[in-house]
Scaffold this active site. Structure first.
Site, PDB file in Angstrom:
ATOM      1  N   TRP A 156       0.846  -1.202   0.000  1.00 23.33           N
ATOM      2  CA  TRP A 156       0.000   0.000   0.000  1.00 23.33           C
ATOM      3  C   TRP A 156       0.882   1.254   0.000  1.00 23.33           C
ATOM      4  O   TRP A 156       1.215   1.779   1.063  1.00 23.33           O
ATOM      5  CB  TRP A 156      -0.920  -0.020   1.219  1.00 23.33           C
ATOM      6  CG  TRP A 156      -1.975  -1.087   1.116  1.00 23.33           C
ATOM      7  CD1 TRP A 156      -3.097  -1.035   0.348  1.00 23.33           C
ATOM      8  CD2 TRP A 156      -2.020  -2.347   1.804  1.00 23.33           C
ATOM      9  NE1 TRP A 156      -3.831  -2.187   0.498  1.00 23.33           N
ATOM     10  CE2 TRP A 156      -3.204  -3.016   1.390  1.00 23.33           C
ATOM     11  CE3 TRP A 156      -1.182  -2.991   2.713  1.00 23.33           C
ATOM     12  CZ2 TRP A 156      -3.568  -4.277   1.857  1.00 23.33           C
ATOM     13  CZ3 TRP A 156      -1.548  -4.240   3.173  1.00 23.33           C
ATOM     14  CH2 TRP A 156      -2.727  -4.869   2.749  1.00 23.33           C
ATOM     15  N   HIS A 177      -6.816   2.218   2.260  1.00 23.38           N
ATOM     16  CA  HIS A 177      -7.982   1.344   2.088  1.00 23.38           C
ATOM     17  C   HIS A 177      -9.022   1.706   3.143  1.00 23.38           C
ATOM     18  O   HIS A 177      -8.743   2.514   4.038  1.00 23.38           O
ATOM     19  CB  HIS A 177      -7.600  -0.143   2.160  1.00 23.38           C
ATOM     20  CG  HIS A 177      -6.768  -0.540   3.340  1.00 23.38           C
ATOM     21  ND1 HIS A 177      -6.342  -1.818   3.553  1.00 23.38           N
ATOM     22  CD2 HIS A 177      -6.284   0.180   4.406  1.00 23.38           C
ATOM     23  CE1 HIS A 177      -5.634  -1.884   4.673  1.00 23.38           C
ATOM     24  NE2 HIS A 177      -5.586  -0.673   5.196  1.00 23.38           N
ATOM     25  N   ARG A 203      -3.622   6.103  -2.976  1.00 26.02           N
ATOM     26  CA  ARG A 203      -2.343   5.379  -2.999  1.00 26.02           C
ATOM     27  C   ARG A 203      -1.371   6.112  -3.908  1.00 26.02           C
ATOM     28  O   ARG A 203      -1.767   6.625  -4.955  1.00 26.02           O
ATOM     29  CB  ARG A 203      -2.529   3.931  -3.490  1.00 26.02           C
ATOM     30  CG  ARG A 203      -3.242   3.087  -2.469  1.00 26.02           C
ATOM     31  CD  ARG A 203      -3.343   1.637  -2.853  1.00 26.02           C
ATOM     32  NE  ARG A 203      -4.380   1.009  -2.027  1.00 26.02           N
ATOM     33  CZ  ARG A 203      -4.764  -0.249  -2.120  1.00 26.02           C
ATOM     34  NH1 ARG A 203      -4.181  -1.050  -2.994  1.00 26.02           N
ATOM     35  NH2 ARG A 203      -5.719  -0.725  -1.338  1.00 26.02           N
ATOM     36  N   GLN A 217     -13.552   2.576  -2.370  1.00 23.19           N
ATOM     37  CA  GLN A 217     -13.735   1.189  -1.921  1.00 23.19           C
ATOM     38  C   GLN A 217     -15.029   1.070  -1.127  1.00 23.19           C
ATOM     39  O   GLN A 217     -15.547   2.055  -0.605  1.00 23.19           O
ATOM     40  CB  GLN A 217     -12.581   0.762  -0.991  1.00 23.19           C
ATOM     41  CG  GLN A 217     -11.303   0.395  -1.708  1.00 23.19           C
ATOM     42  CD  GLN A 217     -10.276  -0.256  -0.778  1.00 23.19           C
ATOM     43  OE1 GLN A 217     -10.391  -0.198   0.450  1.00 23.19           O
ATOM     44  NE2 GLN A 217      -9.270  -0.870  -1.367  1.00 23.19           N
ATOM     45  N   VAL A 260      -6.574 -10.854   7.806  1.00 23.88           N
ATOM     46  CA  VAL A 260      -7.540 -11.964   7.734  1.00 23.88           C
ATOM     47  C   VAL A 260      -6.799 -13.303   7.713  1.00 23.88           C
ATOM     48  O   VAL A 260      -5.653 -13.383   7.291  1.00 23.88           O
ATOM     49  CB  VAL A 260      -8.448 -11.865   6.467  1.00 23.88           C
ATOM     50  CG1 VAL A 260      -9.461 -10.746   6.602  1.00 23.88           C
ATOM     51  CG2 VAL A 260      -7.624 -11.716   5.203  1.00 23.88           C
ATOM     52  N   ALA A 314     -14.517 -10.244   6.698  1.00 31.06           N
ATOM     53  CA  ALA A 314     -14.397  -8.878   6.166  1.00 31.06           C
ATOM     54  C   ALA A 314     -14.112  -8.972   4.679  1.00 31.06           C
ATOM     55  O   ALA A 314     -13.639 -10.001   4.182  1.00 31.06           O
ATOM     56  CB  ALA A 314     -13.267  -8.134   6.867  1.00 31.06           C
TER      57      ALA A 314
HETATM   58  C1  FA5 Z   1      -7.386  -4.016   0.108  1.00 30.24           C
HETATM   59  O1  FA5 Z   1      -7.324  -2.779   0.040  1.00 30.24           O
HETATM   60  C2  FA5 Z   1      -7.940  -4.684   1.333  1.00 30.24           C
HETATM   61  N1  FA5 Z   1      -8.173  -3.717   2.361  1.00 30.24           N
HETATM   62  C3  FA5 Z   1      -9.214  -5.426   0.948  1.00 30.24           C
HETATM   63  C4  FA5 Z   1      -9.685  -6.374   2.011  1.00 30.24           C
HETATM   64  C5  FA5 Z   1     -10.600  -5.931   2.957  1.00 30.24           C
HETATM   65  C6  FA5 Z   1      -9.197  -7.686   2.093  1.00 30.24           C
HETATM   66  C7  FA5 Z   1     -11.042  -6.811   3.955  1.00 30.24           C
HETATM   67  C8  FA5 Z   1      -9.616  -8.554   3.089  1.00 30.24           C
HETATM   68  C9  FA5 Z   1     -10.538  -8.115   4.003  1.00 30.24           C
HETATM   69  P1  FA5 Z   1      -6.475  -4.418  -2.302  1.00 30.24           P
HETATM   70  O2  FA5 Z   1      -5.204  -3.665  -2.132  1.00 30.24           O
HETATM   71  O3  FA5 Z   1      -6.429  -5.628  -3.123  1.00 30.24           O
HETATM   72  O4  FA5 Z   1      -7.083  -4.841  -0.906  1.00 30.24           O
HETATM   73  O5  FA5 Z   1      -7.587  -3.421  -2.871  1.00 30.24           O
HETATM   74  C10 FA5 Z   1      -8.944  -3.792  -2.943  1.00 30.24           C
HETATM   75  C11 FA5 Z   1      -9.539  -3.297  -4.247  1.00 30.24           C
HETATM   76  O6  FA5 Z   1      -9.368  -1.881  -4.368  1.00 30.24           O
HETATM   77  C12 FA5 Z   1      -8.861  -3.872  -5.486  1.00 30.24           C
HETATM   78  O7  FA5 Z   1      -9.396  -5.108  -5.831  1.00 30.24           O
HETATM   79  C13 FA5 Z   1      -9.210  -2.825  -6.518  1.00 30.24           C
HETATM   80  O8  FA5 Z   1     -10.493  -3.051  -7.021  1.00 30.24           O
HETATM   81  C14 FA5 Z   1      -9.211  -1.545  -5.719  1.00 30.24           C
HETATM   82  N2  FA5 Z   1      -7.968  -0.802  -5.935  1.00 30.24           N
HETATM   83  C15 FA5 Z   1      -6.795  -0.981  -5.310  1.00 30.24           C
HETATM   84  N3  FA5 Z   1      -5.866  -0.102  -5.765  1.00 30.24           N
HETATM   85  C16 FA5 Z   1      -6.483   0.642  -6.701  1.00 30.24           C
HETATM   86  C17 FA5 Z   1      -6.096   1.737  -7.552  1.00 30.24           C
HETATM   87  N4  FA5 Z   1      -4.872   2.244  -7.516  1.00 30.24           N
HETATM   88  N5  FA5 Z   1      -7.001   2.238  -8.425  1.00 30.24           N
HETATM   89  C18 FA5 Z   1      -8.249   1.738  -8.459  1.00 30.24           C
HETATM   90  N6  FA5 Z   1      -8.687   0.739  -7.691  1.00 30.24           N
HETATM   91  C19 FA5 Z   1      -7.813   0.177  -6.816  1.00 30.24           C
END
Ligand code: FA5
Length: 347
Positions: A156, A177, A203, A217, A260, A314
């Protein structure tokens, strides 16, 4: 003189008949009835006539004068009426005409998708809460089982906010997030918990077709006694059917998130090819839509929940990505380009 009066009368009446405007009518009055008119001249010269002729001519002249005056008045009334009627006709309003279309705004496609996602979880009995976009490092990372120096932090890339003084909760940052809201909700409430958290995240990432430095999100959290991975699967499958259609299939595969255990990534079979493989799903037949998992016992302990009594699940999904999948949009940057040609397609 009598002949002159007759000729004058017919000339004046014929002229009057041709007039249809008020200024020309006034000219006519000056010419035929004014002080210096021929008729006035005759009336003034009556004194030069013999008494008997004076009476006859005087009477005829006065008759002509009265006639011209009354004709003049009639004509003026007529012209005024015509002008008034023309004006009324000009100003007439057609109340049956359709109104000009008014431009009313519409919701941005991301807002529409967000409302649809949140609406689905509301129907499943979830509360909706929101939290701060500027967050403490401790909530964004530490309490989610990502201690300092943990390599998972690299996942992240973070915008830090300059913060001063003693900082028991670490630095301030733009949340990467919505997961820190899990902590905020659990710290404030006792189980059972069932919430979804829509919100903006940030990010420090290079922008491309599927990444923006600012995105949206929806986080979900359920904690209760006896919650299992089956509840997670059932809930997320029901959600998928509501948002993507009842024929959709779901796939859960192992993934790692420090907060998790076990962790999973959920995918939906591709709407373009129904799983056969196509350009949309990069030939895989599946589209990943969120991260999920059973809340880590350390996270539960951290907020004072007893992990031997309570379990929870979650999940977190990217709203732009879901909107892209739903509408077949191939570049995330279109959402932020403010191009009306793109936005008007979502009326
Ligand atoms: C998370 O952010 C975790 N907090 C999700 C989670 C929550 C997992 C609870 C388990 C339990 P991740 O980094 O994969 O996970 O991001 C989740 C979603 O956010 C991605 O699948 C994507 O759809 C979106 N996302 C992430 N980064 C970007 C970005 N730079 N631009 C657009 N969408 C993004």
């Amino acid at each position: 003189m009598i002949e002159q009066l007759e000729e004058l009368k017919s000339r004046a009446l014929e002229h009057l008949g041709r007039l249809d405007a008020l200024p020309a009518l006034e000219d006519w009055r000056v010419t035929y009835l004014g002080k210096r008119s021929e008729l006035n001249q005759i009336l003034r010269n009556l004194g030069t006539l013999e008494p008997s002729a004076r009476r006859t001519v005087g009477q005829i002249a006065n008759d002509v004068k009265r006639l011209l005056e009354s004709e003049f008045n009639d004509r003026r009334t007529q012209i005024e009426r015509t002008l008034r009627e023309a004006e009324v006709a000009r100003e007439r309003i057609d109340v049956t005409r359709p109104a000009k279309p008014t431009l009313i705004g519409q919701k941005h496609p991301i807002t529409q998708t967000l409302e649809e996602i949140v609406g689905a979880f509301r129907a499943l009995g979830y509360d909706v809460v929101e939290g701060p976009e500027v967050e403490w490092e401790k909530l964004n990372f530490d309490m989610l089982n990502i201690p300092p120096e943990h390599p998972a932090r690299d996942r992240w890339d973070t915008f830090y906010v300059k913060s001063e003084g003693s900082l028991p909760l670490g630095q301030m940052l733009l949340r990467t997030h919505t997961s820190p809201m899990q902590i905020r909700v659990m710290e404030k409430t006792k189980p059972p918990v069932r919430v979804v958290v829509p919100g903006r995240c940030y990010r420090y990432e290079a922008t491309d077709a599927t990444h923006e430095s600012q995105f949206t999100q929806v986080e979900g959290l359920a904690v209760d006694e006896n919650l299992t991975f089956a509840d997670l699967k059932g809930t997320l499958t029901a959600f998928t059917h509501m948002v993507f259609g009842p024929e959709r299939r779901t796939r859960f595969r192992v993934d790692f998130f420090p907060f998790v255990e076990p962790g999973a990534e959920m995918a939906v079979d591709c709407h373009g090819c129904h799983g056969a493989g196509c350009r949309i799903c990069k030939q895989s037949g599946w589209l990943e839509i969120m991260g999920a998992g059973m809340v880590h016992p350390k996270v539960l302990e951290g907020v004072g929940y007893d992990p031997s009594r309570y379990t929870g699940f979650a999940f977190g999904m990217g709203v732009e990505r879901i909107s892209m999948l739903k509408y077949g949009i191939d570049d995330i940057r279109l959402f932020f380009a403010n191009d009306l040609r793109f936005l008007r397609q979502f009326r």
